[in-house]
Design an enzyme around this catalytic site. Structure first.
Site, mmCIF file in Angstrom:
data_model
loop_
_atom_site.group_PDB
_atom_site.id
_atom_site.type_symbol
_atom_site.label_atom_id
_atom_site.label_comp_id
_atom_site.label_asym_id
_atom_site.label_seq_id
_atom_site.Cartn_x
_atom_site.Cartn_y
_atom_site.Cartn_z
ATOM 1 N N HIS A 310 0.824 -1.215 0.000
ATOM 2 C CA HIS A 310 0.000 0.000 0.000
ATOM 3 C C HIS A 310 0.851 1.255 0.000
ATOM 4 O O HIS A 310 2.060 1.229 0.220
ATOM 5 C CB HIS A 310 -0.948 0.006 1.208
ATOM 6 C CG HIS A 310 -0.257 0.001 2.537
ATOM 7 N ND1 HIS A 310 -0.003 1.151 3.258
ATOM 8 C CD2 HIS A 310 0.217 -1.009 3.311
ATOM 9 C CE1 HIS A 310 0.590 0.843 4.412
ATOM 10 N NE2 HIS A 310 0.739 -0.458 4.458
ATOM 11 N N CYS A 329 2.744 -5.597 6.657
ATOM 12 C CA CYS A 329 2.464 -5.190 5.284
ATOM 13 C C CYS A 329 3.634 -4.386 4.727
ATOM 14 O O CYS A 329 4.542 -4.010 5.470
ATOM 15 C CB CYS A 329 1.180 -4.370 5.227
ATOM 16 S SG CYS A 329 -0.305 -5.336 5.614
#
Length: 423
Positions: A310, A329
């Site tokens: 992201h 992440c």
């Protein structure tokens, strides 16, 4: 009006002709320093290669580098450098001579650079090259991490290369598609590859030592523009509850809503933050690239670990050497270039459309016309056919070398001020 260069190299230099031998030598060194500034950096700069880290070419180069380092070991390796931290162009110290020899041994400095005790532009350029090869900011000034990397013994570097050759053989030997993404966790680096050539490279923010990014091989299926963010249960427990105990307005200020089992929103003051009651609810952050923990975009890649890639509003991390900052992440620098490459074969998603969607703030999903393989790998040493070898710290201690290669920190960090930017 005489220029500075004319003053140093032109006719006025004849004024110094009658000077003593020592003074003349000092002036000659000064002249040499001025002239070499024009070529030293270009001769030792690390050029960006288009060879993918995961490729037969990189594997072969890494295998050859093992032999190169074994030859260094057979000649006695290198001695630890001492007393060099903080040295920069213009510094003069006996330690510079030992530094030159250390840089010559690994090919970062030309052997013709001599044995001067002056930290000249050739030494600075060689230090920059060494730093770039070890994932350290290429300042040309000797820093603590630079000294630490220089003082890792040659036999440890050989073992590191051997371990990573095995990893590369496994990854490359399994066969790679024509188009794929690789995220190298220890390097905190993302490459996009197509047709055997690297198309884009991106600095990345990856998992902390106590919240590691997993090693996975999955497929990217979708790009979510202006996404909501649902706080994972682990972050609610480890970060959110302690944060709310200290800053009761944190959720409101960061536009994070609390949703109960019936889908109804409840107020933060209705929860007992001195208990685990909060773990029974869903926490959902509104879209908005300037505040949302995923920034403007999330890259979906279904997997059992629940991780993804992201954007982030916290762009400052990409300038740091130590980018082990997330809860597992991976955050991607220059994410627009990345998703432009991901979506280039998906109709309707030109760069102009991507930029317009970012600007609009609309919640839109773009499904890739063909899913793209993404490999999250753990490679701490590799080489390329141009003879350049890269080393990174064994941040998760997966090489099995213990503390033979010191890293910046193996201690789990406390939740930072941007706690929700850690995913």
């Amino acid at each position: 009006m005489l220029s500075r260069r004319t003053l140093l190299t032109g006719s006025l230099a004849l004024v110094f002709t009658p000077a003593t031998g020592a003074l003349a030598q000092q002036f000659a060194q000064s002249q040499a320093e001025w002239s070499q500034n024009y070529e030293a950096v270009s001769r030792t700069r690390v050029q960006r290669t288009s060879t993918p880290m995961l490729s037969q070419e990189a594997l072969a180069a890494t295998e050859q580098m093992i032999e190169y380092y074994r030859n260094i070991a057979a000649r006695g390796g290198w001695q630890p450098v001492q007393g060099v931290q903080g040295l920069r162009v213009g510094s003069k110290s006996p330690a510079v001579m030992a530094l030159r020899q250390r840089l010559i041994i690994t090919g970062d400095l030309d052997q013709a650079a001599g044995e001067s005790s002056i930290y000249d532009s050739y030494v600075e350029a060689a230090v920059r090259r060494f730093q770039a090869r070890h994932g350290i900011s290429s300042t040309g000034t000797i820093t603590g991490p630079t000294v630490t990397a220089m003082n890792v013994p040659v036999d440890v570097r050989i073992r590191q290369l051997e371990i990573n050759v095995s990893r590369l053989r496994s990854l490359v030997g399994a066969g790679l598609p024509n188009k794929y993404v690789v995220a190298n966790i220890p390097a905190a680096l993302v490459e996009t590859v197509e047709g055997g050539v690297v198309h884009t490279r991106h600095a990345a923010g990856v998992g902390k030592i106590d919240r590691q990014s997993p090693i996975i091989n999955v497929k990217i299926t979708e790009v979510n523009f202006n996404p909501f963010w649902t706080v994972p249960a682990s972050i609610i427990r480890k970060d959110l509850i302690p944060k709310m105990q200290k800053e009761p307005n944190y959720l409101t200020e960061n536009k994070i809503r609390i949703i109960n089992g019936q889908g109804q929103e409840i107020r933060p003051e209705q929860i007992n933050w001195n208990s685990n009651e909060a773990t029974r609810y869903m926490f959902k952050q509104d879209p908005g690239g300037e505040i949302n923990s995923m920034g403007f975009v999330r890259i979906n890649m279904p997997n059992k670990d629940g991780v993804y890639m992201h954007d982030t509003p916290s762009k400052g991390i990409f300038g740091d050497d130590f980018r082990f900052v997330s809860s597992g992440c991976i955050r991607v620098q220059n994410v627009r270039d990345y998703i432009e490459w991901l979506l280039k074969d998906t109709p309707g998603w030109t760069r102009e459309q991507i930029d317009a969607t970012f600007k609009s703030g609309d919640r839109i999903d773009a499904r890739l016309v063909q899913a793209i393989n993404v490999y999250w790998v753990y490679v701490t040493a590799w080489a390329t056919p141009d003879g350049l070898v890269q080393f990174r710290d064994d941040i998760y201690n997966k090489d099995g070398l213990g503390n033979a290669i010191p890293v910046a920190s193996r201690t789990p960090t406390e939740p930072d001020q941007e706690m929700f930017l850690q995913n």
